[in-house]
Motif scaffolding. Structure first.
Motif, PDB file in Angstrom:
ATOM      1  N   SER A  30       4.378   3.274  -5.522  1.00  0.00           N
ATOM      2  CA  SER A  30       4.654   4.454  -4.716  1.00  0.00           C
ATOM      3  C   SER A  30       3.340   5.100  -4.317  1.00  0.00           C
ATOM      4  O   SER A  30       2.301   4.874  -4.950  1.00  0.00           O
ATOM      5  N   LEU A  31       3.382   5.923  -3.269  1.00  0.00           N
ATOM      6  CA  LEU A  31       2.206   6.686  -2.853  1.00  0.00           C
ATOM      7  C   LEU A  31       2.113   8.016  -3.585  1.00  0.00           C
ATOM      8  O   LEU A  31       1.140   8.757  -3.408  1.00  0.00           O
ATOM      9  N   ALA A  32       3.085   8.344  -4.411  1.00  0.00           N
ATOM     10  CA  ALA A  32       3.092   9.607  -5.149  1.00  0.00           C
ATOM     11  C   ALA A  32       2.003   9.597  -6.230  1.00  0.00           C
ATOM     12  O   ALA A  32       1.557   8.531  -6.664  1.00  0.00           O
ATOM     13  N   PRO A  33       1.565  10.776  -6.673  1.00  0.00           N
ATOM     14  CA  PRO A  33       0.578  10.827  -7.776  1.00  0.00           C
ATOM     15  C   PRO A  33       1.117  10.091  -8.991  1.00  0.00           C
ATOM     16  O   PRO A  33       2.284  10.226  -9.346  1.00  0.00           O
ATOM     17  N   GLN A  34       0.255   9.341  -9.626  1.00  0.00           N
ATOM     18  CA  GLN A  34       0.705   8.447 -10.693  1.00  0.00           C
ATOM     19  C   GLN A  34       0.227   8.918 -12.059  1.00  0.00           C
ATOM     20  O   GLN A  34      -0.971   9.065 -12.295  1.00  0.00           O
ATOM     21  N   GLU A  35       1.186   9.154 -12.940  1.00  0.00           N
ATOM     22  CA  GLU A  35       0.860   9.509 -14.320  1.00  0.00           C
ATOM     23  C   GLU A  35       0.684   8.261 -15.181  1.00  0.00           C
ATOM     24  O   GLU A  35      -0.167   8.212 -16.056  1.00  0.00           O
ATOM     25  N   THR A  36       1.504   7.254 -14.947  1.00  0.00           N
ATOM     26  CA  THR A  36       1.445   6.021 -15.728  1.00  0.00           C
ATOM     27  C   THR A  36       0.170   5.255 -15.425  1.00  0.00           C
ATOM     28  O   THR A  36      -0.157   5.023 -14.265  1.00  0.00           O
ATOM     29  N   ARG A  37      -0.555   4.859 -16.445  1.00  0.00           N
ATOM     30  CA  ARG A  37      -1.763   4.056 -16.273  1.00  0.00           C
ATOM     31  C   ARG A  37      -1.582   2.765 -17.079  1.00  0.00           C
ATOM     32  O   ARG A  37      -1.633   2.787 -18.314  1.00  0.00           O
ATOM     33  N   TYR A  98      -6.758  11.881  -9.942  1.00  0.00           N
ATOM     34  CA  TYR A  98      -5.510  12.449  -9.439  1.00  0.00           C
ATOM     35  C   TYR A  98      -4.355  11.455  -9.363  1.00  0.00           C
ATOM     36  O   TYR A  98      -3.221  11.848  -9.093  1.00  0.00           O
ATOM     37  N   GLY A  99      -4.622  10.160  -9.557  1.00  0.00           N
ATOM     38  CA  GLY A  99      -3.556   9.167  -9.504  1.00  0.00           C
ATOM     39  C   GLY A  99      -3.048   8.891  -8.106  1.00  0.00           C
ATOM     40  O   GLY A  99      -1.902   8.462  -7.924  1.00  0.00           O
ATOM     41  N   ILE A 100      -3.895   9.112  -7.088  1.00  0.00           N
ATOM     42  CA  ILE A 100      -3.464   8.935  -5.696  1.00  0.00           C
ATOM     43  C   ILE A 100      -4.081   7.669  -5.114  1.00  0.00           C
ATOM     44  O   ILE A 100      -5.200   7.287  -5.461  1.00  0.00           O
ATOM     45  N   PRO A 101      -3.388   7.006  -4.190  1.00  0.00           N
ATOM     46  CA  PRO A 101      -3.938   5.824  -3.520  1.00  0.00           C
ATOM     47  C   PRO A 101      -4.832   6.232  -2.351  1.00  0.00           C
ATOM     48  O   PRO A 101      -4.896   7.411  -1.967  1.00  0.00           O
ATOM     49  N   TYR A 232     -16.925  -7.158  -0.416  1.00  0.00           N
ATOM     50  CA  TYR A 232     -16.234  -6.155  -1.214  1.00  0.00           C
ATOM     51  C   TYR A 232     -16.248  -4.773  -0.567  1.00  0.00           C
ATOM     52  O   TYR A 232     -15.731  -3.816  -1.151  1.00  0.00           O
ATOM     53  N   ALA A 233     -16.857  -4.645   0.622  1.00  0.00           N
ATOM     54  CA  ALA A 233     -16.917  -3.340   1.285  1.00  0.00           C
ATOM     55  C   ALA A 233     -15.521  -2.820   1.581  1.00  0.00           C
ATOM     56  O   ALA A 233     -15.293  -1.608   1.609  1.00  0.00           O
ATOM     57  N   THR A 234     -14.583  -3.728   1.814  1.00  0.00           N
ATOM     58  CA  THR A 234     -13.198  -3.293   2.033  1.00  0.00           C
ATOM     59  C   THR A 234     -12.639  -2.632   0.779  1.00  0.00           C
ATOM     60  O   THR A 234     -11.988  -1.586   0.848  1.00  0.00           O
ATOM     61  N   MET A 235     -12.909  -3.228  -0.387  1.00  0.00           N
ATOM     62  CA  MET A 235     -12.383  -2.688  -1.636  1.00  0.00           C
ATOM     63  C   MET A 235     -13.024  -1.357  -1.998  1.00  0.00           C
ATOM     64  O   MET A 235     -12.444  -0.560  -2.739  1.00  0.00           O
ATOM     65  N   MET A 236     -14.243  -1.104  -1.480  1.00  0.00           N
ATOM     66  CA  MET A 236     -14.872   0.196  -1.721  1.00  0.00           C
ATOM     67  C   MET A 236     -14.072   1.314  -1.079  1.00  0.00           C
ATOM     68  O   MET A 236     -14.103   2.452  -1.539  1.00  0.00           O
ATOM     69  N   LEU A 237     -13.361   1.006   0.001  1.00  0.00           N
ATOM     70  CA  LEU A 237     -12.538   2.022   0.650  1.00  0.00           C
ATOM     71  C   LEU A 237     -11.268   2.302  -0.145  1.00  0.00           C
ATOM     72  O   LEU A 237     -10.897   3.444  -0.360  1.00  0.00           O
ATOM     73  N   ASN A 238     -10.590   1.254  -0.588  1.00  0.00           N
ATOM     74  CA  ASN A 238      -9.285   1.464  -1.209  1.00  0.00           C
ATOM     75  C   ASN A 238      -9.316   1.307  -2.718  1.00  0.00           C
ATOM     76  O   ASN A 238      -8.295   1.041  -3.341  1.00  0.00           O
ATOM     77  N   VAL A 239     -10.496   1.505  -3.327  1.00  0.00           N
ATOM     78  CA  VAL A 239     -10.605   1.338  -4.777  1.00  0.00           C
ATOM     79  C   VAL A 239      -9.688   2.310  -5.519  1.00  0.00           C
ATOM     80  O   VAL A 239      -9.251   2.025  -6.644  1.00  0.00           O
ATOM     81  N   SER A 240      -9.338   3.427  -4.908  1.00  0.00           N
ATOM     82  CA  SER A 240      -8.404   4.347  -5.566  1.00  0.00           C
ATOM     83  C   SER A 240      -7.034   3.711  -5.795  1.00  0.00           C
ATOM     84  O   SER A 240      -6.308   4.115  -6.712  1.00  0.00           O
ATOM     85  N   ASP A 241      -6.678   2.733  -4.965  1.00  0.00           N
ATOM     86  CA  ASP A 241      -5.419   2.010  -5.185  1.00  0.00           C
ATOM     87  C   ASP A 241      -5.399   1.348  -6.554  1.00  0.00           C
ATOM     88  O   ASP A 241      -4.320   1.155  -7.139  1.00  0.00           O
ATOM     89  N   TYR A 242      -6.587   0.973  -7.049  1.00  0.00           N
ATOM     90  CA  TYR A 242      -6.706   0.287  -8.339  1.00  0.00           C
ATOM     91  C   TYR A 242      -7.064   1.256  -9.463  1.00  0.00           C
ATOM     92  O   TYR A 242      -6.524   1.170 -10.566  1.00  0.00           O
TER      93      TYR A 242
END
Length: 458
Positions: A30-37, A98-101, A232-242
């Motif tokens: 989900s795109l919602a803030p994530q508590e589960t890690r 913040y748990g956000i993508p 890996y420059a692409t992953m630098m943008l969306n690293v919050s997804d991980y």
């Protein structure tokens, strides 16, 4: 940490913030803030290790033959991976806290409508790499079949291989975690074996063509660091997804160590193998390379299965999640549907053209070009989060499509154009060249451009 804790002191009303994810099953992203890690430090390291065994790295190493010697390529990879590790930690901080993508993170800088631009910039190369690496994996499986059973039909294997990856993709991060954890030992062992085999078979040619040559420490050397970084420059943008999956207790220094120690070995092995084999034989097709380098049938089959498996681990982590999240945001789809669509779109990249010998230079040009777009976005996000917002985000605004972040932020768009112009002017080091012009322009415009002030002041 609860949503209210996260927003404390920044004027949150919680009216627009989706309910935080306290737990999730297979494919329930989900795109919602994530508590589960769900990722501990070792799982996170293994995930990045498996996700970075890229045949694209092999191709880049092949493309440096005649430009750099073996030592220079080694150092170029080490520099690039160090920069990558630091950059991933820096831009992944918002997701980790913040748990956000990424699709939510970029709204504070680009606006809700403007966020579609970084989403597109991140998604296109992901889908291209997905198709490219899937064709490589299918080629490896086809050669296994031909070796063992005498049956060869790469189209059939490509369709079947892609279908398998689509199935695995819909499992989400739970599937990624276990796939990468189980596969990491196989990946490490196979990389070491292939490296030793290549040296054993082509040692004399490697010494003549790559060790005992002068090379250069000038612009081509720094351009090479950018090429390896560019993967890996692409992953630098969306690293919050991980990073939103990583346990909160893992500090920033430890994150850099995890990133560097997962990316560096995979990149070193694949990049140097590509350089050495191409320097010794002139061959750039990884399937033909390893079929020629390994004389034992059993070991050849194991090597080819590794190549196929490495494409799965890389694609599912790096090339499915970002465009899937983008489709979820733009078209309001669920994750499973989005993951299937990404897999189908990869068919349209014509990967059988990308893997041709004459395509190696074009692939390098593709990396340099899209890096020109990635660097400015990275700089804008870093300046926005660290300098302007002092690492404090208002989640209520980030999820309120009709609020202060609605529409486009003109400051981000102008800064992005300035950064792209600088990057294209210095195309061989495009990512580096774009950072200061884009970041500085964004900062000044956010401070002094009335149309951009609402994104900062609310």
């Amino acid at each position: 940490m609860t949503i209210s804790d996260t927003n404390k002191g920044v004027g949150s009303k919680e009216d627009h913030v989706p309910h935080a994810i306290d737990k999730k099953g297979l494919g329930e992203e989900s795109l919602a803030p994530q508590e589960t890690r769900i990722m501990d430090p070792w799982s996170y390291l293994f995930a990045w290790l498996g996700g970075c065994v890229s045949i694209g790295t092999f191709t880049i190493g092949s493309g440096l033959v005649g430009t750099l010697n073996l030592l220079q390529v080694f150092i170029a990879i080490a520099i690039g991976c160090t920069v990558i590790g630091v950059a991933l930690m820096i831009n992944g901080a918002a997701g980790h806290k913040y748990g956000i993508p990424m699709m939510v993170q970029v709204r504070s800088a680009f606006g809700f409508t403007g966020s579609r631009i970084p989403a597109l910039v991140r998604s296109v190369p992901a889908i291209v790499w997905f198709g490219f690496q899937s064709w490589i994996g299918a080629g490896a499986l086809n050669l296994v079949s031909e070796t063992l059973f005498g049956y060869s039909n790469i189209v059939v294997f490509f369709i079947g291989f892609q279908s398998l990856q689509i199935f695995l993709s819909v499992l989400g991060f739970h599937g990624i975690k276990w796939l990468e954890n189980i596969g990491s030992v196989f990946i490490i062992g196979s990389l070491i074996y292939m490296f030793v085999s290549v040296i054993g078979k082509y040692g004399d040619e490697i010494s003549t063509n790559l060790v005992n040559v002068e090379g250069t420490w000038g612009a081509p050397f720094w351009g090479a660091t950018m090429l390896f970084l560019g993967i890996y420059a692409t992953m630098m943008l969306n690293v919050s997804d991980y990073s939103r999956e990583l346990r909160r207790s893992v500090g920033r220094t430890r994150q850099v160590v995890i990133y560097a120690n997962s990316i560096l070995p995979a990149t070193l092995f694949m990049g140097l193998i590509g350089l050495m084999v191409s320097g010794a034989t002139g061959e750039v097709d990884p399937i033909r390379v390893f079929s020629n380098a390994v004389d034992n049938k059993l070991l050849l089959v194991i090597t080819l299965l590794f190549i196929a498996f490495a494409q799965v681990t890389t694609n599912i982590l790096n090339n499915v999640v970002p465009p899937a999240y983008a489709l979820m945001d733009v078209f309001k789809l669920n994750y499973k549907t989005s993951a299937v669509l990404v897999g189908l779109l990869a068919f349209a990249t014509f990967p059988w053209e990308l893997v041709k010998d004459e395509s190696a230079a074009g692939l390098n040009l593709f990396i340099q070009t899209y890096s020109a777009f990635l660097g400015p976005i990275f700089a804008i996000l870093v300046v926005d989060y660290y300098v302007l917002r002092r690492q404090v985000l208002d989640l209520d605004k980030l999820y309120d499509e009709t609020g202060d972040y609605k529409g486009f932020n003109p400051a981000a768009l102008i800064a992005m154009v300035v950064g792209i112009a600088a990057a294209l002017t210095f195309s061989s080091v495009s990512w580096y060249a774009s950072l200061i012009p884009a970041g500085l322009t964004y900062y000044l415009l956010m401070r002094h451009m009335p149309a951009a002030r609402r994104f900062l002041d609310g």
